[in-house]
Design a protein around this motif. Sequence first.
Motif, PDB file in Angstrom:
ATOM      1  N   GLU A  56      -6.679  -0.726   2.443  1.00 48.66           N
ATOM      2  CA  GLU A  56      -6.352  -1.023   1.046  1.00 48.66           C
ATOM      3  C   GLU A  56      -6.750  -2.463   0.739  1.00 48.66           C
ATOM      4  O   GLU A  56      -6.840  -3.297   1.631  1.00 48.66           O
ATOM      5  CB  GLU A  56      -4.856  -0.837   0.785  1.00 48.66           C
ATOM      6  N   GLU A  57      -6.950  -2.717  -0.536  1.00 48.40           N
ATOM      7  CA  GLU A  57      -7.269  -4.051  -1.008  1.00 48.40           C
ATOM      8  C   GLU A  57      -5.968  -4.686  -1.494  1.00 48.40           C
ATOM      9  O   GLU A  57      -5.342  -4.195  -2.436  1.00 48.40           O
ATOM     10  CB  GLU A  57      -8.275  -3.943  -2.160  1.00 48.40           C
ATOM     11  N   LYS A  58      -5.519  -5.757  -0.822  1.00 43.92           N
ATOM     12  CA  LYS A  58      -4.296  -6.451  -1.227  1.00 43.92           C
ATOM     13  C   LYS A  58      -4.592  -7.937  -1.337  1.00 43.92           C
ATOM     14  O   LYS A  58      -4.978  -8.572  -0.364  1.00 43.92           O
ATOM     15  CB  LYS A  58      -3.172  -6.219  -0.210  1.00 43.92           C
ATOM     16  N   VAL A  74      -6.990  -4.839   4.032  1.00 45.16           N
ATOM     17  CA  VAL A  74      -5.988  -4.794   5.099  1.00 45.16           C
ATOM     18  C   VAL A  74      -5.793  -3.361   5.581  1.00 45.16           C
ATOM     19  O   VAL A  74      -6.054  -2.404   4.849  1.00 45.16           O
ATOM     20  CB  VAL A  74      -4.622  -5.368   4.639  1.00 45.16           C
ATOM     21  N   ARG A  75      -5.329  -3.218   6.830  1.00 45.76           N
ATOM     22  CA  ARG A  75      -5.019  -1.909   7.389  1.00 45.76           C
ATOM     23  C   ARG A  75      -3.579  -1.548   7.032  1.00 45.76           C
ATOM     24  O   ARG A  75      -2.681  -2.384   7.103  1.00 45.76           O
ATOM     25  CB  ARG A  75      -5.179  -1.928   8.910  1.00 45.76           C
ATOM     26  N   VAL A  76      -3.390  -0.293   6.662  1.00 41.47           N
ATOM     27  CA  VAL A  76      -2.080   0.204   6.247  1.00 41.47           C
ATOM     28  C   VAL A  76      -1.768   1.474   7.017  1.00 41.47           C
ATOM     29  O   VAL A  76      -2.627   2.355   7.144  1.00 41.47           O
ATOM     30  CB  VAL A  76      -2.045   0.462   4.719  1.00 41.47           C
ATOM     31  N   ALA A  77      -0.528   1.591   7.524  1.00 34.59           N
ATOM     32  CA  ALA A  77      -0.089   2.810   8.210  1.00 34.59           C
ATOM     33  C   ALA A  77       0.118   3.900   7.171  1.00 34.59           C
ATOM     34  O   ALA A  77       0.810   3.701   6.180  1.00 34.59           O
ATOM     35  CB  ALA A  77       1.192   2.556   8.980  1.00 34.59           C
ATOM     36  N   VAL A  78      -0.469   5.081   7.391  1.00 29.05           N
ATOM     37  CA  VAL A  78      -0.390   6.163   6.427  1.00 29.05           C
ATOM     38  C   VAL A  78       1.041   6.684   6.325  1.00 29.05           C
ATOM     39  O   VAL A  78       1.535   6.984   5.237  1.00 29.05           O
ATOM     40  CB  VAL A  78      -1.379   7.300   6.808  1.00 29.05           C
ATOM     41  N   LYS A  79       1.752   6.815   7.460  1.00 25.01           N
ATOM     42  CA  LYS A  79       3.094   7.381   7.476  1.00 25.01           C
ATOM     43  C   LYS A  79       4.103   6.594   6.670  1.00 25.01           C
ATOM     44  O   LYS A  79       4.829   7.134   5.843  1.00 25.01           O
ATOM     45  CB  LYS A  79       3.585   7.493   8.920  1.00 25.01           C
ATOM     46  N   SER A  80       4.156   5.275   6.897  1.00 24.61           N
ATOM     47  CA  SER A  80       5.203   4.464   6.273  1.00 24.61           C
ATOM     48  C   SER A  80       4.699   3.596   5.132  1.00 24.61           C
ATOM     49  O   SER A  80       5.499   3.080   4.348  1.00 24.61           O
ATOM     50  CB  SER A  80       5.856   3.575   7.325  1.00 24.61           C
ATOM     51  N   GLY A  81       3.395   3.369   5.042  1.00 26.53           N
ATOM     52  CA  GLY A  81       2.849   2.500   4.013  1.00 26.53           C
ATOM     53  C   GLY A  81       2.940   1.025   4.370  1.00 26.53           C
ATOM     54  O   GLY A  81       2.629   0.164   3.550  1.00 26.53           O
ATOM     55  N   GLU A  82       3.378   0.716   5.603  1.00 27.29           N
ATOM     56  CA  GLU A  82       3.504  -0.676   6.051  1.00 27.29           C
ATOM     57  C   GLU A  82       2.128  -1.288   6.305  1.00 27.29           C
ATOM     58  O   GLU A  82       1.231  -0.623   6.823  1.00 27.29           O
ATOM     59  CB  GLU A  82       4.306  -0.735   7.359  1.00 27.29           C
ATOM     60  N   THR A  83       1.978  -2.558   5.990  1.00 31.65           N
ATOM     61  CA  THR A  83       0.758  -3.287   6.285  1.00 31.65           C
ATOM     62  C   THR A  83       0.743  -3.651   7.763  1.00 31.65           C
ATOM     63  O   THR A  83       1.734  -4.145   8.288  1.00 31.65           O
ATOM     64  CB  THR A  83       0.664  -4.570   5.431  1.00 31.65           C
ATOM     65  N   ILE A  84      -0.379  -3.408   8.428  1.00 29.20           N
ATOM     66  CA  ILE A  84      -0.470  -3.646   9.865  1.00 29.20           C
ATOM     67  C   ILE A  84      -0.872  -5.085  10.148  1.00 29.20           C
ATOM     68  O   ILE A  84      -0.268  -5.757  10.964  1.00 29.20           O
ATOM     69  CB  ILE A  84      -1.437  -2.643  10.526  1.00 29.20           C
ATOM     70  N   ASP A  85      -1.924  -5.543   9.477  1.00 33.27           N
ATOM     71  CA  ASP A  85      -2.326  -6.952   9.650  1.00 33.27           C
ATOM     72  C   ASP A  85      -2.268  -7.613   8.284  1.00 33.27           C
ATOM     73  O   ASP A  85      -2.986  -7.237   7.388  1.00 33.27           O
ATOM     74  CB  ASP A  85      -3.691  -7.074  10.298  1.00 33.27           C
ATOM     75  N   GLY A  86      -1.438  -8.605   8.184  1.00 35.98           N
ATOM     76  CA  GLY A  86      -1.081  -9.138   6.926  1.00 35.98           C
ATOM     77  C   GLY A  86      -1.813 -10.180   6.280  1.00 35.98           C
ATOM     78  O   GLY A  86      -1.716 -10.688   5.295  1.00 35.98           O
TER      79      GLY A  86
END
Length: 106
Positions: A87-89, A94-106
């Motif tokens: 996703e673009e943030k 950035v990489r985002v976990a599909v299950k929880s929507g959490e950002t992996i590398d911030g």
Amino acid sequence: MAAAKIKKGDNVVVLSGKDKGQTGTVQQVMPKDGKVLVDGVNVMTRHRKPSQANPQGGIDRVPAPIALCKIALADPKDGKPTRVRFEEKGGKKVRVAVKSGETIDG
């Protein structure tokens, strides 16, 4: 070449094989071979004869590479396997976990 979904230092879960369900940290990524080295997973034993460098000999335990298709990124929230999307943030990819929507590398 596609973007790397698994990088060095990521926590991953093994999906299949003799180490199924184990988790570990990625030590090295080999994108050309499609393999990764995960700490404490897929450990092979090597019997060494005594030599001048190692007069005692013995058994060495070293991690062997594991295929990328057999591992999945561990969700930062609960540690279960998850897929990764980009996703673009804030103007950054950035990489985002599909299950929880959490950002992996911030």
